[in-house]
Write an enzyme that holds these catalytic residues in place. Sequence first.
Site, PDB file in Angstrom:
ATOM      1  CG  ASN A  15      22.723  -4.655   2.226  1.00  0.00           C
ATOM      2  OD1 ASN A  15      23.857  -4.973   2.339  1.00  0.00           O
ATOM      3  ND2 ASN A  15      22.180  -4.063   1.435  1.00  0.00           N
TER       4      ASN A  15
ATOM      5  CE  LYS B 222      21.381  -1.594   3.934  1.00  0.00           C
ATOM      6  NZ  LYS B 222      20.132  -0.618   3.904  1.00  0.00           N
TER       7      LYS B 222
ATOM      8  CG  HIS C 132      20.484  -1.655  -1.829  1.00  0.00           C
ATOM      9  ND1 HIS C 132      20.387  -0.404  -1.114  1.00  0.00           N
ATOM     10  CD2 HIS C 132      19.988  -2.426  -0.941  1.00  0.00           C
ATOM     11  CE1 HIS C 132      19.783  -0.559   0.028  1.00  0.00           C
ATOM     12  NE2 HIS C 132      19.559  -1.816   0.388  1.00  0.00           N
TER      13      HIS C 132
ATOM     14  CD  GLU D  32      21.520   1.566   1.316  1.00  0.00           C
ATOM     15  OE1 GLU D  32      22.284   1.039   1.520  1.00  0.00           O
ATOM     16  OE2 GLU D  32      20.495   1.637   2.114  1.00  0.00           O
TER      17      GLU D  32
ATOM     18  CD  GLU E 292      16.060  -3.656   0.328  1.00  0.00           C
ATOM     19  OE1 GLU E 292      16.217  -4.395   1.280  1.00  0.00           O
ATOM     20  OE2 GLU E 292      16.972  -2.720  -0.042  1.00  0.00           O
TER      21      GLU E 292
ATOM     22  N   GLY F 177      16.252   1.611   6.905  1.00  0.00           N
ATOM     23  CA  GLY F 177      16.869   2.267   7.952  1.00  0.00           C
ATOM     24  C   GLY F 177      16.148   3.560   8.537  1.00  0.00           C
TER      25      GLY F 177
ATOM     26  CB  SER G  38      12.332  -0.637   9.149  1.00  0.00           C
ATOM     27  OG  SER G  38      13.094   0.429   8.746  1.00  0.00           O
TER      28      SER G  38
HETATM   29  P1  13P Z   1      17.293  -1.853   7.101  1.00  0.00           P
HETATM   30  O1  13P Z   1      16.665  -3.312   7.470  1.00  0.00           O
HETATM   31  O2  13P Z   1      18.211  -1.428   7.765  1.00  0.00           O
HETATM   32  O3  13P Z   1      16.090  -0.942   6.933  1.00  0.00           O
HETATM   33  O4  13P Z   1      17.714  -2.118   5.670  1.00  0.00           O
HETATM   34  C1  13P Z   1      17.136  -2.483   4.476  1.00  0.00           C
HETATM   35  C2  13P Z   1      17.998  -2.624   3.204  1.00  0.00           C
HETATM   36  O5  13P Z   1      18.281  -1.874   2.551  1.00  0.00           O
HETATM   37  C3  13P Z   1      18.308  -4.062   3.185  1.00  0.00           C
HETATM   38  O6  13P Z   1      19.059  -4.004   1.841  1.00  0.00           O
END
Ligand code: 13P
Length: 250
Positions: free
Chosen positions: A9, A11, A96, A98, A168, A174, A213
Site C-alpha cells: 500500500n 498510500k 483502511h 486511515e 492492521e 507506521g 510495521s
Molecule cells: P506500515 O507498514 O507503514 O506500518 O503501514 C501498514 C499499512 O497501513 C498498510 O496498509
Amino acid sequence: MRKQIVAGNWKMNTTPAEGTELAKAVAELSKEVADNVSLIVAPPFTHLCSVAKTLAGTKVALSSQNCADQASGAYTGEVSARMIASLGASYVILGHSERREYYGETSEILNKKMAQAYANDLTPIYCVGEKLNERETGKHFDVVRAQIEEVVYQLAPEQFDRLIIAYEPVWAIGTGKTATADQAQEMHAYIRSVLAEKFGDKAAACPILYGGSCKPSNAKELFAKTDVDGGLIGGASLVAADFIAIAKSF
Ligand code: 13P
C-alpha cells in the site's frame, strides 16, 4: 491450501514518474519470488494507468487504495470502481484505518463500496483493526468482530469466496511497533472463527494478511504463523528490495 499474498500500500507517496520506477523495480525483482506467492501493489489513483502498463505481463497485480461508493454521476473528486477496473486493476483496499479515521468511512459507506467493488470484478482487501486504547482496555476482539459483522457478514457466500482480509492494528501502523507474531496469530485465528460462524468451511480458504510495521526483519516470524497468510505493507513497500524481501519470507 490458502493463497500467500504480499500487497504494498503505497498510500499518498511518490509522483507518477517515481511510481513507475518503483513498479519497474518491483516487477524485475518479482522474478525471485516463489510462484505460489501473489504480489500486489496499490499506488495512488493518479498512477494506476502508468503502473498498469509497467506491470503488464509480470506477476505483479494492481490494486487501488479506495473506490467511490457510487457507480457514476455527480460526485466531484471521486473515482469509481468501474474506472479502476477498466485500467487493469484487480483489487481495491477498503476500510483502511486511515480512511475510517481521517475520512469518516463508516460500515454503511463501506458496504456501498464493497458492492461497487464486486459489481466491477475488483477483489476487496478489507481492513480491520483496533486502536491502542481499544487493545489496552481489552476491547480489540469486539472491535474487530463488529468491523466484520457490519460489512463482511453482509456479503453473499460467492462474494466472500473472493475476499481478502487484512488485520492492521492501528497502533502498529507506521509506528515501527509491530504486533508480536503471537498477537497476530491470536487475532487472525479469532477473525477466522468469526468468519466461520457465518460462512462455515469457506472461512478456511480466506486469506488473512497482517499489516502494521511489517518489514524484512519481522516478516518471517509473522508469516510462519498458521493463520497469517501474508502482509499488507505500507512503508517498506516503497523500497522495492524490502518489499520483495518480505515476499520471500514465507
Ligand atoms: P506500515 O507498514 O507503514 O506500518 O503501514 C501498514 C499499512 O497501513 C498498510 O496498509
